[in-house]
Design an enzyme around this catalytic site. Sequence first.
Site, mmCIF file in Angstrom:
data_model
loop_
_atom_site.group_PDB
_atom_site.id
_atom_site.type_symbol
_atom_site.label_atom_id
_atom_site.label_comp_id
_atom_site.label_asym_id
_atom_site.label_seq_id
_atom_site.Cartn_x
_atom_site.Cartn_y
_atom_site.Cartn_z
ATOM 1 N NE ARG A 249 45.395 36.940 46.534
ATOM 2 C CZ ARG A 249 45.837 37.488 47.325
ATOM 3 N NH1 ARG A 249 46.684 37.815 48.428
ATOM 4 N NH2 ARG A 249 45.844 38.795 47.191
ATOM 5 N N GLY B 113 46.525 40.587 37.283
ATOM 6 C CA GLY B 113 45.581 40.552 35.988
ATOM 7 C C GLY B 113 44.962 42.136 36.678
ATOM 8 C CG ASP C 274 42.272 37.704 46.664
ATOM 9 O OD1 ASP C 274 42.342 36.394 45.760
ATOM 10 O OD2 ASP C 274 42.363 38.358 46.242
#
Length: 423
Positions: free
Chosen positions: A370, A75, A293
């Site tokens: 993640r 991304g 994140d």
Amino acid sequence: MDYRIFPPEDLFELEIQLPLSKSLAVRTIMLDYLAGHVENSEALADVCTDTRTLYDILMARLPEDGGITDAGAAGTAMRFLCALAAATPQTHTLLTGSERMLRRPIGHLVDALRTLGTDIEYRGEEGFPPLEIKGKTLKGGDVEIDASVSSQFISALMMVAPLMAEPLKISLKGEVKSQPYLRMTAAMMERCGAKVELAPYSVDVSGKTYTAVCHNDEPDWSAAAFWYEIVAISAAWVTLKGLQPKSLQGDSMAAELFGRLGVNTEFTDEGAELSANPDLFNRLEADLSGTPDLAPALAVCAAMVGVPFSLSGLGALHDKECDRMQALVDELAKAGVLCEVEAYGTVLSWDGRRMPLHEVPVFDSHNDHRMAMALAPTAIFMPGIVIKDVEVVDKSYPAYWADLQKAGFTFVDPEKYPSPEQA
């Protein structure tokens, strides 16, 4: 590939060498390219698949004949390459990516680049890749951009600003997401000779050339979060080599946030020494708008140690590798944890409610690195869990599974070994 995961049999103590920061590495590769020396970033190409993707594309140079530039699932590379191609004369390329990438919005960046004079056309759904880009020298001057979607749009404009005919002034509209990443970009650009003035709702960039790039070898604080999670759940001792509190990375907030979940951090010349203590907050409340994140590791960790939470500022998670907010709700439900998404999709919360478990969870990684890394440590409480598509961790932390093995975790093929309740 899927793994059935079993936890270490004993408490462990070990040292871990984290990967270099992905956020710093992709910016360094871009700035090396803009300084005319992308080959200087060769050592950064293998930090993870995202850095390899960007490096290989830039080493091959952007097409001038309408050829395809495929950013895959990267991304950050997609956003940075969009701005770079638009601001590079003679470039003519079709910028595309993975199936998920073609569902991640890019319209705000395209609108800003069109205002600056580029020629970009959508070759699929309006507002999403793929994009046909014909680069030219952009005029610079004033441009507005909605800053509530992704800081990467703004970082992309900032880095290509020295290619423009005039200095660039970016007016930021709406709530500015992930400010620490803008500060990172600004600091790195200034080290390379650009002049950047970063204000709460504007960015001014001047300077026409980049000088030699100063490389930074900071370990990745985003990756460190998963070891903080493991220490909180297992009460192990882990040293994260080279990790220091003075960092360009906003995710260095992990030390303070996981401190509320019972993890002590002592910084030494060797790095960050993590250990557990029983002093947990009764409730974890945190605004993660600057560090989204960290949300997967924090949410899963808090759920495992029994601390109700409210994590706000997470609207951007809907447009990650997956809808990360919904994925957390769905996967934590498999562990008996009933989370909710509130405040128009910007808050993830858990009030402590649980459901009884009747089977060992099989967790879907949702093609999201993640998610896979955050869910794996739940094996400490639920031996024999399954993580699907484990290779997704290559996107940011290729050695994650090998490092877990060093800690004593074991992995088996779910097809060959039944779940514990079936054994």
